[in-house]
Scaffold this motif. Structure first.
Motif, PDB file in Angstrom:
ATOM      1  N   GLU A   1       0.550  -1.234  -0.129  1.00 12.18           N
ATOM      2  CA  GLU A   1       0.164   0.081  -0.071  1.00 12.18           C
ATOM      3  C   GLU A   1       0.930   1.295  -0.164  1.00 12.18           C
ATOM      4  O   GLU A   1       0.463   2.226  -0.678  1.00 12.18           O
ATOM      5  CB  GLU A   1      -0.924  -0.027   1.188  1.00 12.18           C
ATOM      6  CG  GLU A   1      -1.600   1.219   1.537  1.00 12.18           C
ATOM      7  CD  GLU A   1      -2.494   1.204   2.839  1.00 12.18           C
ATOM      8  OE1 GLU A   1      -2.986   2.253   3.208  1.00 12.18           O
ATOM      9  OE2 GLU A   1      -2.620   0.007   3.420  1.00 12.18           O
ATOM     10  N   ILE A   2       1.826   1.155   0.775  1.00 15.97           N
ATOM     11  CA  ILE A   2       2.987   2.348   0.959  1.00 15.97           C
ATOM     12  C   ILE A   2       3.564   2.744  -0.433  1.00 15.97           C
ATOM     13  O   ILE A   2       3.575   4.067  -0.951  1.00 15.97           O
ATOM     14  CB  ILE A   2       3.564   2.257   2.099  1.00 15.97           C
ATOM     15  CG1 ILE A   2       2.947   2.274   3.508  1.00 15.97           C
ATOM     16  CG2 ILE A   2       4.891   3.299   2.172  1.00 15.97           C
ATOM     17  CD1 ILE A   2       3.841   1.836   4.726  1.00 15.97           C
ATOM     18  N   PHE A   3       4.264   1.767  -0.867  1.00 16.29           N
ATOM     19  CA  PHE A   3       4.852   2.242  -2.127  1.00 16.29           C
ATOM     20  C   PHE A   3       3.949   2.081  -3.299  1.00 16.29           C
ATOM     21  O   PHE A   3       4.441   2.736  -4.307  1.00 16.29           O
ATOM     22  CB  PHE A   3       6.196   0.804  -2.428  1.00 16.29           C
ATOM     23  CG  PHE A   3       7.022   1.117  -1.218  1.00 16.29           C
ATOM     24  CD1 PHE A   3       8.182   1.984  -1.487  1.00 16.29           C
ATOM     25  CD2 PHE A   3       7.223   0.124  -0.300  1.00 16.29           C
ATOM     26  CE1 PHE A   3       9.098   2.267  -0.589  1.00 16.29           C
ATOM     27  CE2 PHE A   3       8.479   0.201   0.695  1.00 16.29           C
ATOM     28  CZ  PHE A   3       9.381   1.247   0.470  1.00 16.29           C
ATOM     29  N   GLY A   4       2.916   1.339  -3.169  1.00 14.28           N
ATOM     30  CA  GLY A   4       2.060   1.505  -4.718  1.00 14.28           C
ATOM     31  C   GLY A   4       1.544   2.827  -4.477  1.00 14.28           C
ATOM     32  O   GLY A   4       1.184   3.593  -5.645  1.00 14.28           O
ATOM     33  N   SER A   5       1.027   3.537  -3.275  1.00 10.08           N
ATOM     34  CA  SER A   5       0.603   4.798  -3.352  1.00 10.08           C
ATOM     35  C   SER A   5       1.884   5.787  -3.968  1.00 10.08           C
ATOM     36  O   SER A   5       1.356   6.773  -4.663  1.00 10.08           O
ATOM     37  CB  SER A   5      -0.030   5.214  -1.939  1.00 10.08           C
ATOM     38  OG  SER A   5      -0.413   6.710  -2.001  1.00 10.08           O
ATOM     39  N   ALA A   6       2.828   5.636  -3.384  1.00 10.20           N
ATOM     40  CA  ALA A   6       3.868   6.619  -3.955  1.00 10.20           C
ATOM     41  C   ALA A   6       4.160   6.387  -5.335  1.00 10.20           C
ATOM     42  O   ALA A   6       4.256   7.502  -5.967  1.00 10.20           O
ATOM     43  CB  ALA A   6       5.154   6.055  -2.870  1.00 10.20           C
ATOM     44  N   ALA A   7       4.135   5.050  -5.810  1.00 10.74           N
ATOM     45  CA  ALA A   7       4.196   4.952  -7.330  1.00 10.74           C
ATOM     46  C   ALA A   7       3.125   5.507  -8.047  1.00 10.74           C
ATOM     47  O   ALA A   7       3.400   6.256  -9.312  1.00 10.74           O
ATOM     48  CB  ALA A   7       4.243   3.614  -7.572  1.00 10.74           C
ATOM     49  N   GLU A   8       1.968   5.581  -7.572  1.00 15.08           N
ATOM     50  CA  GLU A   8       0.851   6.072  -8.403  1.00 15.08           C
ATOM     51  C   GLU A   8       0.911   7.700  -8.377  1.00 15.08           C
ATOM     52  O   GLU A   8       0.571   8.329  -9.449  1.00 15.08           O
ATOM     53  CB  GLU A   8      -0.413   5.729  -7.524  1.00 15.08           C
ATOM     54  CG  GLU A   8      -1.819   6.092  -8.370  1.00 15.08           C
ATOM     55  CD  GLU A   8      -3.027   5.804  -7.695  1.00 15.08           C
ATOM     56  OE1 GLU A   8      -4.080   6.179  -7.955  1.00 15.08           O
ATOM     57  OE2 GLU A   8      -2.848   4.652  -7.002  1.00 15.08           O
ATOM     58  N   GLN A   9       1.336   8.468  -7.155  1.00 13.37           N
ATOM     59  CA  GLN A   9       1.463   9.766  -7.475  1.00 13.37           C
ATOM     60  C   GLN A   9       2.814  10.461  -7.602  1.00 13.37           C
ATOM     61  O   GLN A   9       2.906  11.634  -8.114  1.00 13.37           O
ATOM     62  CB  GLN A   9       1.180  10.211  -5.629  1.00 13.37           C
ATOM     63  CG  GLN A   9      -0.023   9.720  -5.035  1.00 13.37           C
ATOM     64  CD  GLN A   9      -0.177  10.248  -3.613  1.00 13.37           C
ATOM     65  OE1 GLN A   9       0.856  10.785  -3.062  1.00 13.37           O
ATOM     66  NE2 GLN A   9      -0.552   9.131  -3.005  1.00 13.37           N
ATOM     67  N   ALA A  10       3.672   9.495  -8.005  1.00 10.71           N
ATOM     68  CA  ALA A  10       5.149  10.078  -8.218  1.00 10.71           C
ATOM     69  C   ALA A  10       5.047  10.533  -9.696  1.00 10.71           C
ATOM     70  O   ALA A  10       4.312  10.093 -10.697  1.00 10.71           O
ATOM     71  CB  ALA A  10       6.345   8.971  -8.419  1.00 10.71           C
ATOM     72  N   PRO A  11       5.923  11.988  -9.962  1.00 12.87           N
ATOM     73  CA  PRO A  11       5.871  12.328 -11.049  1.00 12.87           C
ATOM     74  C   PRO A  11       6.393  11.658 -12.134  1.00 12.87           C
ATOM     75  O   PRO A  11       7.291  10.869 -11.974  1.00 12.87           O
ATOM     76  CB  PRO A  11       6.380  13.802 -10.957  1.00 12.87           C
ATOM     77  CG  PRO A  11       7.368  13.476  -9.745  1.00 12.87           C
ATOM     78  CD  PRO A  11       6.629  12.496  -8.996  1.00 12.87           C
ATOM     79  N   VAL A  12       6.159  11.873 -13.567  1.00 17.77           N
ATOM     80  CA  VAL A  12       6.938  11.178 -14.495  1.00 17.77           C
ATOM     81  C   VAL A  12       8.140  12.191 -14.793  1.00 17.77           C
ATOM     82  O   VAL A  12       7.942  13.426 -15.369  1.00 17.77           O
ATOM     83  CB  VAL A  12       6.152  11.105 -15.733  1.00 17.77           C
ATOM     84  CG1 VAL A  12       7.013  10.846 -16.964  1.00 17.77           C
ATOM     85  CG2 VAL A  12       4.942  10.321 -15.460  1.00 17.77           C
ATOM     86  N   GLN A  13       9.365  11.696 -14.684  1.00 15.99           N
ATOM     87  CA  GLN A  13      10.521  12.695 -14.476  1.00 15.99           C
ATOM     88  C   GLN A  13      11.030  12.763 -15.727  1.00 15.99           C
ATOM     89  O   GLN A  13      11.045  11.403 -16.753  1.00 15.99           O
ATOM     90  CB  GLN A  13      11.662  12.197 -13.581  1.00 15.99           C
ATOM     91  CG  GLN A  13      11.298  12.328 -11.951  1.00 15.99           C
ATOM     92  CD  GLN A  13      12.519  12.402 -11.248  1.00 15.99           C
ATOM     93  OE1 GLN A  13      13.228  11.377 -11.350  1.00 15.99           O
ATOM     94  NE2 GLN A  13      12.656  13.232 -10.548  1.00 15.99           N
TER      95      GLN A  13
END
Length: 432
Positions: free
Chosen positions: A377-389
């Protein structure tokens, strides 16, 4: 992987072994793999840091499914050393493995400047796999003319790993939800660190190195070193300034353990409890387990990272044109990066998937080593919200110069202005 990942007792080869393997490989021509008279094939795969394939038992699984295949892996401690060696071998055309790892900070350089050195995986059917990967992961390894020069392994969504025992002794909260609120901003994280320092147990530091702060803050924005037009903007980048200023503040406040990341002393610090918190991309979980060992189980936990969601790391597998076993190499690369294997890697090692179906598979994953933290859940949420660099050809070169200068600030007390001037000189020398 990932931005540079270093020596680890259970997770990578010793540097001396890696160096010897590289020297032996350089003596030959073409792939270091081979085909025996009985039709069996030895595939060579050359990596850096923690890809986790061997540790998760994937090579053995593949060899069981393909009795004619034997996989031989070489591994180099530091990604920058690996990259220099790879460049030498690409230029000479000898000593290349059947499969070569490429770090996310290098993939744009490879796609734009060295695609002629690697196989276009479309010719083996890679195009049908596009739906399996996030758009950013797929796009970064695709050239302007549509060639696909690598398949993605993991991504590096970030969280904060911390020692509950050390925080408790310092009189700070240990609940992951409470901490996530206290350090919802990076300034809040530094302020909590200053509080920790007042009663830090055993002279422990708040964080291992200010490089950890810089790398993760810089990974939370779309633009850092390049803009959308491909222009190098690192000197005027608001993201770089924010990350630099926060890192300098941490160094000047004495919050850092001043540890050289990926060094033996850094590795030993995990077991010794020398620091309380560590901004950690998903792949760092396996590293922590390897260094802290059984004694660290249940002492670590994971909470949401300060600031915006970000990404640190992630790699690719590519096939050099000099490979002697291109088809067999592609079959291995396709299998290793398939959703099923990416899900296994996260569940067994902690490397977070770049495969969309795999991300769905691991959503409910919890890790008993990290106090039962809901890492899916923690990393999944971060991956979903992370910007496309936005990635550029010299991303890694710029980052290495900045990290070097910050090390001078925390270790030698070099002023921020002097260190920044050193970055300018270093980048100019590195880029020519």
């Amino acid at each position: 992987m990932h931005i540079a990942r270093a020596a680890r007792s259970t997770l990578i080869r010793l540097g001396a072994v890696a160096l010897a393997s590289t020297l032996l490989a350089a003596c030959g021509s073409g792939s270091t793999g081979g085909q025996q008279s009985d039709g069996k094939v030895t595939l060579s795969i050359d990596l850096f840091g923690t890809f986790g394939f061997e540790e998760a038992g994937l090579y053995k699984e593949y060899e069981k499914l393909h009795p004619n295949i034997t996989i031989k892996q070489t591994d180099t401690e530091q990604e920058q050393n690996y990259w220099k060696s790879l460049q030498t071998r690409l230029a000479g055309g000898g000593g290349l493995a059947d499969v070569q790892g490429v770090e996310i900070g290098r993939i744009t350089s490879v796609a734009q400047l060295q695609s002629d050195k690697f196989e276009d995986l479309n010719q083996y059917g890679a195009g049908k796999l596009k739906k399996n990967f996030t758009a950013a992961k797929w796009g970064a390894a695709t050239t302007k003319d549509g060639a696909v020069i690598g398949l993605g392994t993991d991504n590096g969504p970030g969280a904060m790993c911390y020692r509950t025992d050390l925080l408790k002794k310092a009189g700070l909260p240990t609940d992951r939800e409470v901490l996530a609120q206290r350090w919802s901003t990076w300034q809040g994280y530094l302020d909590l660190g200053k509080q920790y320092k007042k009663s830090a147990p055993g002279k422990s530091a708040w964080i291992d190195s200010v490089r950890s702060i810089y790398t993760n803050v810089a990974g939370q924005s779309e633009e850092r070193y390049y803009d959308t037009s491909g222009k190098l903007i690192w000197e005027t980048s608001p993201t770089v300034k924010e990350a630099w200023d926060l890192s300098v503040e941490a160094a000047e406040a004495g919050l850092s353990g001043s540890l050289d990341q990926w060094s033996p002393s850094w590795n030993q610090a995990f077991a010794a409890g020398s620091f309380a918190t560590l901004p950690c991309p998903a792949w760092m979980l396996g590293y922590i387990k390897g260094q802290a060992g059984k004694a660290g189980e249940g002492k670590w936990d994971v909470a949401k990272m300060p600031g915006r969601a970000g990404n640190w790391g992630g790699s690719y597998l590519a096939i050099p044109k000099m490979s002697q076993h291109k088809k067999e190499a592609y079959d291995l690369v396709q299998w290793l990066t398939a959703p099923e294997q990416q899900a296994k890697l996260f569940q067994r090692i902690g490397n977070f998937p770049s495969s969309v179906p795999a991300i769905e598979k691991v959503a409910d994953t919890k890790d008993p080593y990290f106090s039962g933290a809901p890492i899916g859940e923690i990393f999944g949420s971060a991956a979903e919200q992370a910007p496309v660099q936005i990635l550029g050809v010299n991303d890694q070169d710029v980052q290495e110069q900045i990290a070097k200068a910050l090390f001078e600030v925390e270790r030698k007390g070099t002023s921020s202005s002097t260190a920044w001037n050193n970055v300018k000189k270093g980048v100019q020398n590195a880029l020519g």
